[in-house]
Design an enzyme around this catalytic site. Structure first.
Site, short mmCIF file in Angstrom:
data_model
loop_
_atom_site.label_atom_id
_atom_site.label_comp_id
_atom_site.label_asym_id
_atom_site.label_seq_id
_atom_site.Cartn_x
_atom_site.Cartn_y
_atom_site.Cartn_z
N PHE A 1 -4.79 -6.89 1.01
CA PHE A 1 -6.31 -7.53 2.03
C PHE A 1 -5.75 -9.23 1.79
CE2 PHE A 1 -10.08 -4.95 2.95
CZ PHE A 1 -9.00 -4.24 3.77
N GLU B 1 -6.80 16.68 -8.78
CA GLU B 1 -6.66 18.01 -9.27
C GLU B 1 -6.24 17.43 -10.03
OE1 GLU B 1 -8.30 19.87 -9.43
OE2 GLU B 1 -9.59 19.69 -7.06
N VAL C 1 -6.13 -1.92 -1.45
CA VAL C 1 -7.46 -2.79 -0.63
C VAL C 1 -7.12 -3.69 -1.37
CG1 VAL C 1 -9.62 -2.03 -2.12
CG2 VAL C 1 -9.01 -2.86 0.80
N VAL C 2 -7.77 -4.28 -2.00
CA VAL C 2 -7.22 -5.56 -2.85
C VAL C 2 -5.88 -6.43 -2.90
CG1 VAL C 2 -7.90 -7.23 -4.95
CG2 VAL C 2 -9.88 -5.21 -4.15
N TYR D 1 -3.21 13.95 -7.69
CA TYR D 1 -3.68 12.48 -8.05
C TYR D 1 -5.62 13.57 -8.84
CZ TYR D 1 -5.73 8.25 -9.68
OH TYR D 1 -6.07 7.56 -10.54
N PRO E 1 -12.37 8.79 0.68
CA PRO E 1 -13.74 9.09 0.55
C PRO E 1 -14.66 7.47 0.63
CG PRO E 1 -12.40 9.23 -1.82
CD PRO E 1 -11.84 8.55 -0.59
N GLN F 1 -17.06 2.42 5.02
CA GLN F 1 -16.33 3.25 3.70
C GLN F 1 -16.79 1.86 2.78
OE1 GLN F 1 -13.98 2.03 5.92
NE2 GLN F 1 -12.08 2.33 4.54
N THR F 2 -17.26 2.30 1.42
CA THR F 2 -17.54 1.49 0.05
C THR F 2 -17.56 2.17 -0.75
OG1 THR F 2 -19.28 2.56 -0.73
CG2 THR F 2 -19.55 1.38 1.02
P1 NAD Z 1 -0.12 1.17 -12.21
O1 NAD Z 1 0.64 1.93 -11.28
O2 NAD Z 1 -0.25 -0.50 -12.58
O3 NAD Z 1 0.26 1.01 -13.90
C1 NAD Z 1 0.63 2.93 -13.95
C2 NAD Z 1 2.08 2.68 -14.61
O4 NAD Z 1 2.20 4.00 -16.21
C3 NAD Z 1 3.20 2.47 -14.48
O5 NAD Z 1 3.51 0.90 -15.45
C4 NAD Z 1 3.81 3.07 -14.52
O6 NAD Z 1 5.08 2.60 -14.42
C5 NAD Z 1 4.01 4.19 -15.42
N1 NAD Z 1 4.13 5.75 -15.27
C6 NAD Z 1 3.79 6.09 -13.62
N2 NAD Z 1 4.38 7.94 -13.86
C7 NAD Z 1 4.57 7.60 -15.82
C8 NAD Z 1 5.76 9.05 -16.29
N3 NAD Z 1 5.86 10.75 -16.18
N4 NAD Z 1 6.14 8.24 -17.92
C9 NAD Z 1 6.15 6.86 -18.13
N5 NAD Z 1 5.37 6.29 -17.47
C10 NAD Z 1 5.11 6.30 -16.35
O7 NAD Z 1 -2.22 2.23 -11.86
P2 NAD Z 1 -2.77 1.12 -12.83
O8 NAD Z 1 -3.82 0.75 -11.65
O9 NAD Z 1 -2.33 -0.03 -14.05
O10 NAD Z 1 -3.69 2.54 -13.41
C11 NAD Z 1 -3.37 2.92 -15.09
C12 NAD Z 1 -3.94 3.77 -15.22
O11 NAD Z 1 -5.53 3.96 -14.92
C13 NAD Z 1 -3.73 5.11 -14.54
O12 NAD Z 1 -3.63 6.27 -15.15
C14 NAD Z 1 -4.68 5.22 -13.38
O13 NAD Z 1 -4.21 7.24 -13.23
C15 NAD Z 1 -5.73 4.96 -13.74
N6 NAD Z 1 -7.05 4.17 -13.10
C16 NAD Z 1 -6.92 2.99 -12.48
C17 NAD Z 1 -7.47 2.62 -11.03
C18 NAD Z 1 -7.50 1.66 -10.91
O14 NAD Z 1 -8.70 0.87 -9.89
N7 NAD Z 1 -6.69 0.78 -11.54
C19 NAD Z 1 -8.98 3.74 -11.21
C20 NAD Z 1 -8.79 5.19 -11.86
C21 NAD Z 1 -7.83 4.98 -12.66
N1 UDP Z 2 -8.00 0.70 2.37
C1 UDP Z 2 -7.63 -0.12 3.99
N2 UDP Z 2 -6.91 -0.94 4.54
C2 UDP Z 2 -5.44 -1.21 3.65
C3 UDP Z 2 -6.04 -0.06 2.20
C4 UDP Z 2 -6.74 0.33 1.67
O1 UDP Z 2 -8.78 -0.52 4.84
O2 UDP Z 2 -5.05 -2.13 3.58
C5 UDP Z 2 -9.00 1.56 2.02
C6 UDP Z 2 -8.96 2.93 2.65
O3 UDP Z 2 -9.23 3.19 3.02
C7 UDP Z 2 -9.89 2.93 1.09
C8 UDP Z 2 -9.96 1.37 0.35
O4 UDP Z 2 -9.49 0.47 0.93
O5 UDP Z 2 -11.42 3.02 1.77
C9 UDP Z 2 -10.32 1.75 -1.26
O6 UDP Z 2 -8.38 1.44 -0.39
P1 UDP Z 2 -7.81 2.19 -2.32
O7 UDP Z 2 -6.44 2.80 -1.62
O8 UDP Z 2 -7.53 0.27 -2.60
O9 UDP Z 2 -7.95 2.93 -3.57
P2 UDP Z 2 -9.03 4.43 -2.77
O10 UDP Z 2 -9.55 4.82 -2.05
O11 UDP Z 2 -8.59 4.87 -4.08
O12 UDP Z 2 -10.21 4.00 -3.46
#
Ligand code: NAD
Ligand code: UDP
Length: 312
Positions: A193, A149, A189-190, A147, A275, A211-212
């Site tokens: 939980f 990279e 996490v959200v 993811y 992280p 961790q934050t």
């Molecule tokens: P999500 O998994 O709910 O949404 C991703 C969507 O992309 C899904 O509907 C999935 O079916 C579709 N998808 C996955 N691979 C696909 C492919 N090869 N072809 C077509 N569709 C495909 O996640 P999200 O939280 O809504 O994230 C949306 C975007 O935002 C992602 O690119 C994610 O990396 C980026 N992003 C999200 C967060 C976050 O905290 N939610 C943080 C950073 C970046």
């Molecule tokens: N995490 C946790 N319990 C869970 C799921 C996640 O303590 O049931 C922690 C996880 O190890 C990370 C943080 O919550 O430190 C955020 O995790 P998440 O998978 O939501 O996102 P990301 O690590 O990609 O920021």
């Protein structure tokens, strides 16, 4: 009326974005392979004559000939660690082959294109808070690398298409975002939980819980993505997120209190390369987009808990 393509439009953020663009009066084409997204997320949009859903995987070339596309938001990629590690090679393909396909489509249509990049490009950061000039600390061979990279090379591809083909690009580095329509099984996490709290199950804290992360409500993020897409002469990359930083035990306590749960916290091993600290510096977004989040974490969590009560 603009024609806007949203890849990943049936996902959590994508479905809110499609809804927002339709309210603005645009014609929206949603492309999704439904891997982590769902038709349930867009069912209320399917009757709208300005909305079109195409089930398609961006790893395969995408041809849209019947309309001129003005803008593309590229969100297609599984976003939770559980889902992006399920088939890491497909995750890399989505961020390389898939991104090249979508960039090619943008080039053909002379469309402006926005990439949903991520705070994960900073890896386990050694600078805090993270500014856009920080180049990151990513383990290239760990389980998160497919993811992290992948998203880094996607940014590189965007800037190479910009330099080579004068493509109009926008790159958003999204920090942890939450809200209604997160998948309840996505392991983030959200959602974890809240589902645990509503079932009065143990709340699984990974590691020490110190961790934050910094959590942005989805409506704030959608506004920021729209502002970035429509800003002139600004490619980014730009951090989009809420700078309010919480430990995982703090977020667990909030969710237990707001949902009136009897759950207790239990401690589980920390996943590899997790992280330790994450908080966006959003000075650039404030200056260039006039944007900052407005939804307080407690208010956003209440709305998210209300949503999960309807699906749990
Ligand atoms: P999500 O998994 O709910 O949404 C991703 C969507 O992309 C899904 O509907 C999935 O079916 C579709 N998808 C996955 N691979 C696909 C492919 N090869 N072809 C077509 N569709 C495909 O996640 P999200 O939280 O809504 O994230 C949306 C975007 O935002 C992602 O690119 C994610 O990396 C980026 N992003 C999200 C967060 C976050 O905290 N939610 C943080 C950073 C970046
Ligand atoms: N995490 C946790 N319990 C869970 C799921 C996640 O303590 O049931 C922690 C996880 O190890 C990370 C943080 O919550 O430190 C955020 O995790 P998440 O998978 O939501 O996102 P990301 O690590 O990609 O920021």
């Amino acid at each position: 009326m603009k024609t806007i393509l949203v890849t990943g439009g049936a996902g959590f953020i994508g479905s809110h974005l499609c809804e927002y663009l339709l309210h603005k009066g645009d014609f929206v084409i949603c492309v999704d392979n439904l891997f982590t997204g769902s038709k349930e997320n867009i069912r209320h949009l399917l009757q709208n004559s300005n909305f079109k859903f195409i089930e398609h995987d961006i790893i395969d070339p995408l041809h849209i000939e019947d309309r001129k596309i003005d803008q593309i938001y590229n969100l297609a990629c599984p976003a939770s660690p559980v889902h992006y590690q399920f088939n890491p090679i497909r995750t890399i393909k989505a961020n390389t082959l898939g991104v090249i396909n979508v960039l090619g489509l943008a080039k053909k249509h002379k469309a402006r294109i926005l990439q949903a990049s991520t705070s994960e490009v900073y890896g386990d950061p050694t600078e805090h808070p993270q500014t856009e000039s920080y180049r990151g600390n990513v383990n290239t061979i760990g389980p998160r690398a497919c993811y992290d990279e992948g998203k880094r090379v996607a940014e590189t591809l965007f800037f190479d298409y910009h330099r080579a083909h004068k493509l109009e690009i926008r790159v958003a580095r999204i920090f942890n975002t939450y809200g209604p329509r997160m998948a309840k099984n996505d392991g983030r996490v959200v959602s974890n939980f809240i589902v645990q709290a509503l079932n009065n199950d143990d709340i699984t804290i990974y590691g020490s819980g110190k961790q934050t992360r910094s959590f942005c409500f989805v409506s704030d993020l959608v506004l920021a993505l729209h502002k970035l897409m429509n800003a002139e002469n600004f490619t980014g990359p730009v951090n989009l997120g809420n700078p309010e930083e919480l430990t995982m035990t703090e977020i667990a306590e909030k969710i237990i209190n707001l949902s009136g749960s009897r759950s207790k916290m239990v401690f589980r091993p920390l996943p590899e390369d997790d992280p330790k600290q994450r908080r966006p510096d959003i000075s650039l977004a404030k200056a260039k987009l006039g944007w900052q989040p407005s939804v307080k974490v407690d208010d956003g969590l209440k709305k998210t808990i209300d949503y999960f009560r309807t699906v749990c």
